[in-house]
Design a protein around this motif. Structure first.
Motif, PDB file in Angstrom:
ATOM      1  N   GLU A 229       0.835  -1.204   0.000  1.00 26.71           N
ATOM      2  CA  GLU A 229       0.000   0.000   0.000  1.00 26.71           C
ATOM      3  C   GLU A 229       0.872   1.258   0.000  1.00 26.71           C
ATOM      4  OE1 GLU A 229      -2.380  -0.525   3.429  1.00 26.71           O
ATOM      5  OE2 GLU A 229      -3.740  -1.983   2.501  1.00 26.71           O
ATOM      6  N   ASP A 230       1.924   1.246   0.828  1.00 28.92           N
ATOM      7  CA  ASP A 230       2.829   2.399   0.869  1.00 28.92           C
ATOM      8  C   ASP A 230       3.525   2.595  -0.478  1.00 28.92           C
ATOM      9  OD1 ASP A 230       2.113   2.716   3.491  1.00 28.92           O
ATOM     10  OD2 ASP A 230       3.977   1.908   4.323  1.00 28.92           O
ATOM     11  N   SER A 231       3.982   1.497  -1.072  1.00 26.26           N
ATOM     12  CA  SER A 231       4.685   1.589  -2.353  1.00 26.26           C
ATOM     13  C   SER A 231       3.772   2.108  -3.453  1.00 26.26           C
ATOM     14  CB  SER A 231       5.256   0.217  -2.746  1.00 26.26           C
ATOM     15  OG  SER A 231       6.304  -0.166  -1.882  1.00 26.26           O
ATOM     16  N   GLU A 232       2.515   1.676  -3.429  1.00 30.07           N
ATOM     17  CA  GLU A 232       1.575   2.145  -4.449  1.00 30.07           C
ATOM     18  C   GLU A 232       1.342   3.651  -4.318  1.00 30.07           C
ATOM     19  OE1 GLU A 232      -1.752  -0.374  -3.805  1.00 30.07           O
ATOM     20  OE2 GLU A 232      -0.882  -2.078  -4.917  1.00 30.07           O
ATOM     21  N   ALA A 233       1.283   4.154  -3.070  1.00 29.00           N
ATOM     22  CA  ALA A 233       1.119   5.595  -2.875  1.00 29.00           C
ATOM     23  C   ALA A 233       2.347   6.350  -3.370  1.00 29.00           C
ATOM     24  CB  ALA A 233       0.867   5.894  -1.397  1.00 29.00           C
ATOM     25  N   LEU A 234       3.540   5.826  -3.063  1.00 29.72           N
ATOM     26  CA  LEU A 234       4.769   6.472  -3.531  1.00 29.72           C
ATOM     27  C   LEU A 234       4.891   6.399  -5.049  1.00 29.72           C
ATOM     28  CD1 LEU A 234       7.298   5.244  -0.814  1.00 29.72           C
ATOM     29  CD2 LEU A 234       6.528   7.595  -1.185  1.00 29.72           C
ATOM     30  N   ASP A 235       4.468   5.280  -5.626  1.00 34.84           N
ATOM     31  CA  ASP A 235       4.517   5.151  -7.085  1.00 34.84           C
ATOM     32  C   ASP A 235       3.612   6.181  -7.759  1.00 34.84           C
ATOM     33  OD1 ASP A 235       6.371   3.130  -7.104  1.00 34.84           O
ATOM     34  OD2 ASP A 235       4.902   1.512  -7.253  1.00 34.84           O
ATOM     35  N   ALA A 236       2.459   6.446  -7.138  1.00 37.21           N
ATOM     36  CA  ALA A 236       1.546   7.443  -7.714  1.00 37.21           C
ATOM     37  C   ALA A 236       2.188   8.828  -7.688  1.00 37.21           C
ATOM     38  CB  ALA A 236       0.225   7.448  -6.947  1.00 37.21           C
ATOM     39  N   LEU A 237       2.826   9.179  -6.581  1.00 37.95           N
ATOM     40  CA  LEU A 237       3.510  10.474  -6.492  1.00 37.95           C
ATOM     41  C   LEU A 237       4.686  10.536  -7.462  1.00 37.95           C
ATOM     42  CD1 LEU A 237       3.503  10.924  -2.613  1.00 37.95           C
ATOM     43  CD2 LEU A 237       2.091  12.157  -4.274  1.00 37.95           C
ATOM     44  N   ALA A 238       5.401   9.417  -7.578  1.00 39.43           N
ATOM     45  CA  ALA A 238       6.531   9.371  -8.510  1.00 39.43           C
ATOM     46  C   ALA A 238       6.054   9.501  -9.947  1.00 39.43           C
ATOM     47  CB  ALA A 238       7.314   8.073  -8.329  1.00 39.43           C
ATOM     48  N   GLY A 239       4.856   8.978 -10.235  1.00 37.76           N
ATOM     49  CA  GLY A 239       4.305   9.121 -11.575  1.00 37.76           C
ATOM     50  C   GLY A 239       4.047  10.578 -11.923  1.00 37.76           C
ATOM     51  N   GLU A 240       3.598  11.354 -10.941  1.00 35.14           N
ATOM     52  CA  GLU A 240       3.387  12.782 -11.172  1.00 35.14           C
ATOM     53  C   GLU A 240       4.720  13.493 -11.415  1.00 35.14           C
ATOM     54  OE1 GLU A 240       1.281  14.159  -7.773  1.00 35.14           O
ATOM     55  OE2 GLU A 240      -0.478  12.884  -8.137  1.00 35.14           O
ATOM     56  N   LEU A 241       5.751  13.103 -10.631  1.00 38.37           N
ATOM     57  CA  LEU A 241       7.081  13.679 -10.824  1.00 38.37           C
ATOM     58  C   LEU A 241       7.614  13.341 -12.213  1.00 38.37           C
ATOM     59  CD1 LEU A 241       9.680  15.049  -9.787  1.00 38.37           C
ATOM     60  CD2 LEU A 241      10.345  12.830  -8.812  1.00 38.37           C
ATOM     61  N   TYR A 242       7.451  12.101 -12.622  1.00 38.90           N
ATOM     62  CA  TYR A 242       7.905  11.675 -13.951  1.00 38.90           C
ATOM     63  C   TYR A 242       7.217  12.490 -15.043  1.00 38.90           C
ATOM     64  CZ  TYR A 242       8.284   8.791 -18.141  1.00 38.90           C
ATOM     65  OH  TYR A 242       8.491   8.366 -19.423  1.00 38.90           O
ATOM     66  N   SER A 243       5.929  12.694 -14.899  1.00 40.28           N
ATOM     67  CA  SER A 243       5.177  13.441 -15.924  1.00 40.28           C
ATOM     68  C   SER A 243       5.683  14.878 -16.053  1.00 40.28           C
ATOM     69  CB  SER A 243       3.684  13.440 -15.575  1.00 40.28           C
ATOM     70  OG  SER A 243       3.167  12.114 -15.615  1.00 40.28           O
ATOM     71  N   ARG A 244       6.072  15.467 -14.919  1.00 38.49           N
ATOM     72  CA  ARG A 244       6.593  16.840 -14.968  1.00 38.49           C
ATOM     73  C   ARG A 244       7.988  16.887 -15.572  1.00 38.49           C
ATOM     74  NH1 ARG A 244       4.767  16.834  -9.587  1.00 38.49           N
ATOM     75  NH2 ARG A 244       6.937  16.917  -8.844  1.00 38.49           N
ATOM     76  N   ALA A 245       8.798  15.840 -15.316  1.00 38.46           N
ATOM     77  CA  ALA A 245      10.205  15.869 -15.721  1.00 38.46           C
ATOM     78  C   ALA A 245      10.440  15.364 -17.142  1.00 38.46           C
ATOM     79  CB  ALA A 245      11.045  15.042 -14.747  1.00 38.46           C
ATOM     80  N   GLU A 246       9.554  14.512 -17.629  1.00 39.80           N
ATOM     81  CA  GLU A 246       9.782  13.872 -18.930  1.00 39.80           C
ATOM     82  C   GLU A 246       9.598  14.854 -20.080  1.00 39.80           C
ATOM     83  OE1 GLU A 246       9.307  11.805 -22.572  1.00 39.80           O
ATOM     84  OE2 GLU A 246       7.662  12.900 -21.612  1.00 39.80           O
ATOM     85  N   GLN A 247      10.593  14.870 -20.976  1.00 39.83           N
ATOM     86  CA  GLN A 247      10.575  15.732 -22.160  1.00 39.83           C
ATOM     87  C   GLN A 247      11.146  14.964 -23.344  1.00 39.83           C
ATOM     88  OE1 GLN A 247      12.639  19.412 -21.350  1.00 39.83           O
ATOM     89  NE2 GLN A 247      11.375  19.917 -19.573  1.00 39.83           N
ATOM     90  N   ARG A 248      10.246  14.424 -24.173  1.00 42.55           N
ATOM     91  CA  ARG A 248      10.647  13.681 -25.367  1.00 42.55           C
ATOM     92  C   ARG A 248      11.679  12.596 -25.070  1.00 42.55           C
ATOM     93  NH1 ARG A 248      10.360  18.942 -26.730  1.00 42.55           N
ATOM     94  NH2 ARG A 248      12.620  19.231 -26.589  1.00 42.55           N
ATOM     95  N   GLY A 249      11.388  11.810 -24.042  1.00 42.90           N
ATOM     96  CA  GLY A 249      12.251  10.685 -23.708  1.00 42.90           C
ATOM     97  C   GLY A 249      13.397  10.998 -22.778  1.00 42.90           C
ATOM     98  N   GLU A 250      13.605  12.274 -22.469  1.00 44.77           N
ATOM     99  CA  GLU A 250      14.637  12.669 -21.513  1.00 44.77           C
ATOM    100  C   GLU A 250      13.971  13.195 -20.246  1.00 44.77           C
ATOM    101  OE1 GLU A 250      18.049  13.980 -24.762  1.00 44.77           O
ATOM    102  OE2 GLU A 250      16.945  15.534 -23.674  1.00 44.77           O
ATOM    103  N   LEU A 251      14.767  13.337 -19.177  1.00 42.38           N
ATOM    104  CA  LEU A 251      14.247  13.840 -17.908  1.00 42.38           C
ATOM    105  C   LEU A 251      14.939  15.145 -17.546  1.00 42.38           C
ATOM    106  CD1 LEU A 251      13.959  10.635 -15.666  1.00 42.38           C
ATOM    107  CD2 LEU A 251      12.210  11.707 -17.088  1.00 42.38           C
ATOM    108  N   ASP A 252      14.137  16.119 -17.142  1.00 43.97           N
ATOM    109  CA  ASP A 252      14.643  17.431 -16.757  1.00 43.97           C
ATOM    110  C   ASP A 252      15.185  17.361 -15.333  1.00 43.97           C
ATOM    111  OD1 ASP A 252      15.160  20.058 -16.195  1.00 43.97           O
ATOM    112  OD2 ASP A 252      13.172  20.804 -16.743  1.00 43.97           O
ATOM    113  N   VAL A 253      16.485  17.562 -15.181  1.00 45.72           N
ATOM    114  CA  VAL A 253      17.127  17.476 -13.872  1.00 45.72           C
ATOM    115  C   VAL A 253      16.552  18.505 -12.907  1.00 45.72           C
ATOM    116  CG1 VAL A 253      19.320  17.793 -12.651  1.00 45.72           C
ATOM    117  CG2 VAL A 253      19.253  16.487 -14.786  1.00 45.72           C
TER     118      VAL A 253
END
Length: 337
Positions: free
Chosen positions: A229-253
């Motif tokens: 349950e804890d991991s699923e909550a963290l994965d959801a937050l990490a998914g939001e972080l990924y969506s903000r950072a992802e740019q055409r296959g790269e990640l914004d530091v």
């Protein structure tokens, strides 16, 4: 009238299928059958519950070909599944080979064969993993230091794999077979101390049960559920972080850097898996995370499959092959280890 163990298994299957009715719309349900007590008790319960839901129940038996009488054992398991109510039972043969030892190779071949047996994406393959199997999985994860994702154990549903019996002790499935008048097959490999899981089952868990006055398997299963349950909550937050950072296959530091490391590593894991990197370890993720959190102009990080993750001009990128790249300073990097 059904005995208490049979009723317990049926209730577990009924509760699971009620919670996942969307997967029954295809009108079929599949059960992986080994001939052991867990899979036979599961087959009977799946047929009992499934037929009341107007769902066809199919048994799939995998013949690993590792023992001289494996074909006979597989055929007997298929016949038992039919007697227990399955509408169809088929045997599929596999060739066990590859790295990781016979246990890992057999598991890989088995899951590949079971997946091929599914005719539709929505169909479920029921697996007979019990609470005791979950406890063994948690102990394996603890011993390997694999982190919370491993210690959280097996998911009840990880489509197409479905595990309705994760809250049912192995002793109940054995009692269910006795009540049904079925004699399950006992795989000799389940008593072979060469296999780590066998020693956990026959030596470690009984010792823990003795030292801690019982209830260890149930406690480990509860711990796995809490961590999941804890991991699923963290994965959801990490998914939001990924969506903000992802740019055409790269990640914004700049997007990644302020985030907690636990979220960063989860976002990095999603990114790398999406790029095709497999067999990631915690050490791999921490090395890639260092390109964000401990940046000193270092070179890239080599990953399984001949992938390289590197930082260049404020972005993380991943590629395959042997190329010299330009680092944050605009100078060629030297690869990390």
């Amino acid at each position: 009238m059904s005995g208490p163990a049979v009723v317990t298994v049926r209730r577990a299957v009924r509760a699971f299928l009620s919670a996942h009715e969307a997967h029954l719309r295809c009108g079929e349900l599949f059960v992986a059958v080994s001939g052991g007590a867990d899979s036979l008790a599961l087959t009977e319960a799946a047929a009992h519950v499934g037929h009341r839901l107007d769902v066809r129940v199919n048994a799939v038996v995998v013949d690993h070909g590792l023992q001289a009488d494996s074909a006979e054992v597989a055929a007997t398991a298929a016949q038992a599944a039919l007697r227990l109510g399955a509408d169809d039972a088929r045997v599929v043969g596999v060739t066990v080979s590859g790295p990781g030892g016979p246990e890992a190779a057999a598991r890989k071949a088995r899951y590949a064969a079971l997946r091929r047996a599914l005719p539709a994406e929505a169909a479920l393959m029921l697996l007979g993993h019990t609470r005791d199997d979950q406890a063994e999985t948690v102990l394996l994860g603890l011993g390997r230091g694999s982190g919370p994702r491993s210690v959280s154990g097996m998911r009840p549903l990880d489509a197409p794999w479905a595990r309705p019996l994760l809250d049912v002790p192995r002793s109940v499935t054995r009692d269910a077979c006795t009540e049904l008048g079925v004699r399950p097959w006992s795989d000799p490999q389940n008593a072979d101390p060469r296999f780590t899981r066998v020693r956990l089952r026959t030596e470690v868990l009984p010792l823990l049960e003795d030292v801690l006055n019982g209830g260890v398997a149930a406690a480990l299963a509860r711990t796995a559920a809490q961590l999941r349950e804890d991991s699923e909550a963290l994965d959801a937050l990490a998914g939001e972080l990924y969506s903000r950072a992802e740019q055409r296959g790269e990640l914004d530091v700049a997007e990644l850097a302020p985030a907690p490391s636990a979220l960063r590593r989860r976002a990095l894991r999603r990114w790398l898996l999406g790029a095709g990197v497999r067999e990631l370890t915690d050490a791999h993720l921490r090395s890639v995370d260092a390109l964000v959190a401990r940046w000193r102009g270092q070179g890239g990080v080599w990953l399984p499959g001949n992938f390289e993750a590197r930082r260049s001009r404020g972005k993380l990128c991943v590629s395959i092959g042997d190329t010299a790249e330009t680092g944050e300073t605009g100078q060629p990097t030297t690869r990390g280890d």
